[in-house]
Design a protein around this motif. Structure first.
Motif, PDB file in Angstrom:
ATOM      1  N   ILE A 266       0.879  -1.171   0.000  1.00  0.00           N
ATOM      2  CA  ILE A 266       0.000   0.000   0.000  1.00  0.00           C
ATOM      3  C   ILE A 266       0.918   1.222   0.000  1.00  0.00           C
ATOM      4  O   ILE A 266       1.646   1.449   0.964  1.00  0.00           O
ATOM      5  N   LEU A 267       0.919   1.962  -1.080  1.00  0.00           N
ATOM      6  CA  LEU A 267       1.818   3.107  -1.248  1.00  0.00           C
ATOM      7  C   LEU A 267       1.013   4.403  -1.143  1.00  0.00           C
ATOM      8  O   LEU A 267       0.086   4.628  -1.927  1.00  0.00           O
ATOM      9  N   VAL A 268       1.369   5.240  -0.160  1.00  0.00           N
ATOM     10  CA  VAL A 268       0.585   6.447   0.123  1.00  0.00           C
ATOM     11  C   VAL A 268       1.488   7.683   0.040  1.00  0.00           C
ATOM     12  O   VAL A 268       2.197   8.001   0.996  1.00  0.00           O
ATOM     13  N   PRO A 269       1.481   8.390  -1.093  1.00  0.00           N
ATOM     14  CA  PRO A 269       2.266   9.632  -1.186  1.00  0.00           C
ATOM     15  C   PRO A 269       1.753  10.670  -0.188  1.00  0.00           C
ATOM     16  O   PRO A 269       0.556  10.744   0.096  1.00  0.00           O
ATOM     17  N   ARG A 270       2.667  11.498   0.315  1.00  0.00           N
ATOM     18  CA  ARG A 270       2.307  12.491   1.314  1.00  0.00           C
ATOM     19  C   ARG A 270       1.398  13.576   0.747  1.00  0.00           C
ATOM     20  O   ARG A 270       0.463  14.013   1.400  1.00  0.00           O
ATOM     21  N   HIS A 271       1.683  14.008  -0.498  1.00  0.00           N
ATOM     22  CA  HIS A 271       0.961  15.150  -1.057  1.00  0.00           C
ATOM     23  C   HIS A 271       0.057  14.710  -2.209  1.00  0.00           C
ATOM     24  O   HIS A 271       0.505  14.015  -3.123  1.00  0.00           O
ATOM     25  N   PRO A 272      -1.206  15.138  -2.189  1.00  0.00           N
ATOM     26  CA  PRO A 272      -2.160  14.676  -3.204  1.00  0.00           C
ATOM     27  C   PRO A 272      -1.796  15.084  -4.627  1.00  0.00           C
ATOM     28  O   PRO A 272      -2.165  14.381  -5.575  1.00  0.00           O
ATOM     29  N   GLU A 273      -1.050  16.201  -4.790  1.00  0.00           N
ATOM     30  CA  GLU A 273      -0.684  16.604  -6.148  1.00  0.00           C
ATOM     31  C   GLU A 273       0.267  15.601  -6.794  1.00  0.00           C
ATOM     32  O   GLU A 273       0.489  15.652  -8.015  1.00  0.00           O
ATOM     33  N   PHE A 275      -0.247  12.213  -6.540  1.00  0.00           N
ATOM     34  CA  PHE A 275      -0.939  10.932  -6.736  1.00  0.00           C
ATOM     35  C   PHE A 275      -0.808  10.438  -8.178  1.00  0.00           C
ATOM     36  O   PHE A 275      -0.487   9.277  -8.425  1.00  0.00           O
ATOM     37  N   GLY A 276      -1.077  11.335  -9.152  1.00  0.00           N
ATOM     38  CA  GLY A 276      -1.031  10.932 -10.562  1.00  0.00           C
ATOM     39  C   GLY A 276       0.362  10.500 -10.985  1.00  0.00           C
ATOM     40  O   GLY A 276       0.528   9.470 -11.662  1.00  0.00           O
ATOM     41  N   ALA A 277       1.376  11.270 -10.588  1.00  0.00           N
ATOM     42  CA  ALA A 277       2.757  10.953 -10.983  1.00  0.00           C
ATOM     43  C   ALA A 277       3.215   9.625 -10.379  1.00  0.00           C
ATOM     44  O   ALA A 277       3.906   8.836 -11.040  1.00  0.00           O
ATOM     45  N   VAL A 278       2.831   9.360  -9.136  1.00  0.00           N
ATOM     46  CA  VAL A 278       3.238   8.103  -8.494  1.00  0.00           C
ATOM     47  C   VAL A 278       2.513   6.923  -9.137  1.00  0.00           C
ATOM     48  O   VAL A 278       3.102   5.838  -9.304  1.00  0.00           O
ATOM     49  N   CYS A 282       4.403   3.716 -10.796  1.00  0.00           N
ATOM     50  CA  CYS A 282       4.117   2.300 -10.519  1.00  0.00           C
ATOM     51  C   CYS A 282       3.907   1.520 -11.820  1.00  0.00           C
ATOM     52  O   CYS A 282       4.457   0.415 -11.992  1.00  0.00           O
ATOM     53  N   LEU A 283       3.135   2.097 -12.729  1.00  0.00           N
ATOM     54  CA  LEU A 283       2.866   1.413 -13.997  1.00  0.00           C
ATOM     55  C   LEU A 283       4.130   1.295 -14.838  1.00  0.00           C
ATOM     56  O   LEU A 283       4.371   0.252 -15.464  1.00  0.00           O
ATOM     57  N   SER A 284       4.958   2.349 -14.834  1.00  0.00           N
ATOM     58  CA  SER A 284       6.185   2.323 -15.639  1.00  0.00           C
ATOM     59  C   SER A 284       7.164   1.270 -15.140  1.00  0.00           C
ATOM     60  O   SER A 284       8.006   0.792 -15.906  1.00  0.00           O
ATOM     61  N   GLN A 285       7.047   0.899 -13.861  1.00  0.00           N
ATOM     62  CA  GLN A 285       7.919  -0.121 -13.301  1.00  0.00           C
ATOM     63  C   GLN A 285       7.292  -1.511 -13.371  1.00  0.00           C
ATOM     64  O   GLN A 285       7.783  -2.464 -12.754  1.00  0.00           O
ATOM     65  N   GLY A 286       6.197  -1.607 -14.100  1.00  0.00           N
ATOM     66  CA  GLY A 286       5.581  -2.904 -14.346  1.00  0.00           C
ATOM     67  C   GLY A 286       4.794  -3.463 -13.191  1.00  0.00           C
ATOM     68  O   GLY A 286       4.512  -4.671 -13.151  1.00  0.00           O
TER      69      GLY A 286
END
Length: 421
Positions: A266-273, A275-278, A282-286
């Protein structure tokens, strides 16, 4: 530098402040809204004569929540105004308290803006969370006879050195505070050395130890894992991650999957802006990734659940078996280690914990915290704890014991605020 020079420089910096707002708004459009509030224009109607609480962003808002609820219970007749500086902090305040508090952004630290805000709110007491010190706001309160309390105050050695470089600004500001409720004796000494009045400094401890967990939370988490058919899956969480950490965490997860192919992160970025980049990362790393915001169930083939919602962090911690707390593999100073500890999770972090030195030291000494420096160590420690449930249970019990031993700070803080009221 004295306060008048500081004020002049702040006025001269207004174009840079506007540029910074515009740049932040490109990533987080919410920064482009309610700009007039930041200059004390267009403030919402405020019922005067109550308590003003300032919590700069999300972390301080969450830390302030038990104090605010206690003040509401003890003084139902007093309106409470809660201010912050960030859109995410504003969202958290509104989610926590709804219409039970008055809310707006705190205007910038310009004398005329601070004066307009105080003329509208006219509080009997001002409570500032942690170390959000603004010379003009504090001076304008002092001019009006409004006592100002610094609650759950912390001051790192690095911050103290920074304040000391501007002693002609810092010392008069600290001398105008009516109460400094500090977390540790070491921090009390730093505030005193900078000019705080000795009779106003009290060591009350950290109110973060007084965290109360909803008894229904673990049950709801267990129910959801049952719905996902993931009761036996190894689940770990990396929470409050910053740029530069997500890659390390995903590398660690890839290593873990080699020995535990059914593991879920479960990966939870600190800042909502972010979310899309993370999600794209994840997808780019397969990694087969599902977004929590979709509300879809996690499937057996999913490798990552992206925690891209607001206000759910404690619930996401409850879903996991092991918790890594971010902001600590990069030099950000860490985030709240006590939330996963209060839920009985073994706690992992990186080495950069300068925002939580005392809390980290207590957890480390009790054996409730493991620190790692890179992806290999993180993967190894998660794998070890998954494979040794007795060790995980020992860390869990040690964390709960640290929390229990340090509770009572909130009660001591409230007693100090009551005296000022």
């Amino acid at each position: 530098m004295n306060r008048h020079l500081y004020t002049l420089l702040l006025h001269l910096a207004l174009p840079l402040i506007a540029l910074r707002l515009a740049l932040r708004a490109r990533k987080a459009p919410a920064y482009a809204r309610r700009i007039r509030e930041r200059f004390s224009f267009g403030l919402p109607p405020l019922q005067p004569g109550g308590i003003w609480v300032h919590a700069v962003s999300v972390g301080e808002s969450i830390a302030a929540a038990p104090m605010i609820r206690a003040l509401q219970a003890h003084h139902p007749e007093l309106p409470i105004t809660v201010t912050c500086m960030t859109p995410t902090g504003s969202e958290r305040i509104q989610a926590l308290f709804g219409d039970s508090v008055q809310h707006c952004y705190l205007p910038y630290d310009l004398p005329w803006a601070a004066a307009r805000f105080l003329e509208r709110a006219r509080p009997r007491l001002a409570v500032v969370m942690e170390t959000e010190l603004w010379p003009n706001h504090i001076h304008q309160c002092a001019r009006r006879g409004i006592p100002v309390a610094l609650a759950n105050a912390r001051l790192s050695e690095r911050s103290a050195r920074g304040y000391a470089r501007f002693a002609r600004l810092t010392a008069p500001m600290l001398a105008e505070l009516s109460l400094l409720a500090v977390q540790t004796q070491t921090e009390a000494q730093r505030f005193l050395a900078l000019g705080a009045r000795p009779e106003c400094v009290e060591v009350t401890g950290s109110i973060k130890f007084d965290l109360k967990i909803d008894a229904d939370l673990p049950r709801r988490a267990a129910d959801l894992r049952r719905q996902w058919q993931a009761e036996q899956r190894p689940v770990w969480i990396a929470a409050s991650t910053h740029a530069g950490e997500d890659e390390i965490v995903l590398d660690a997860h890839r290593q873990l999957l080699a020995s535990r192919p059914d593991a879920l992160l479960i990966l939870v970025p600190r800042h909502p802006e972010r979310f899309g980049a993370v999600h794209e990362l994840c997808l780019s790393q397969g990694m087969a990734t599902r977004r929590r915001s979709t509300g879809e169930a996690v499937h057996a083939g999913d490798q990552v659940l992206l925690g891209d919602t607001m206000g759910e962090l404690l619930f996401l911690y409850a879903l996991a078996d092991i918790a890594f707390v971010g902001g600590s593999l990069v030099a950000n100073g860490g985030h709240n280690l006590l939330e996963p500890a209060a839920l009985g999770k073994p706690v992992l972090s990186g080495p950069h914990l300068f925002n939580f030195l005392e809390i980290a030291a207590q957890l480390r000494e009790a054996g409730a915290l493991s620190e790692v420096e890179n992806a290999d160590q993180l993967a190894g420690r998660v794998a070890t704890l998954l494979g040794e449930p007795d060790e995980a249970q020992r860390m869990s019990q040690a964390g709960l014991a640290v929390l229990q031993a340090n509770q009572g700070a909130l009660e001591r803080l409230l007693a100090g605020l009551q005296r000022l009221l």
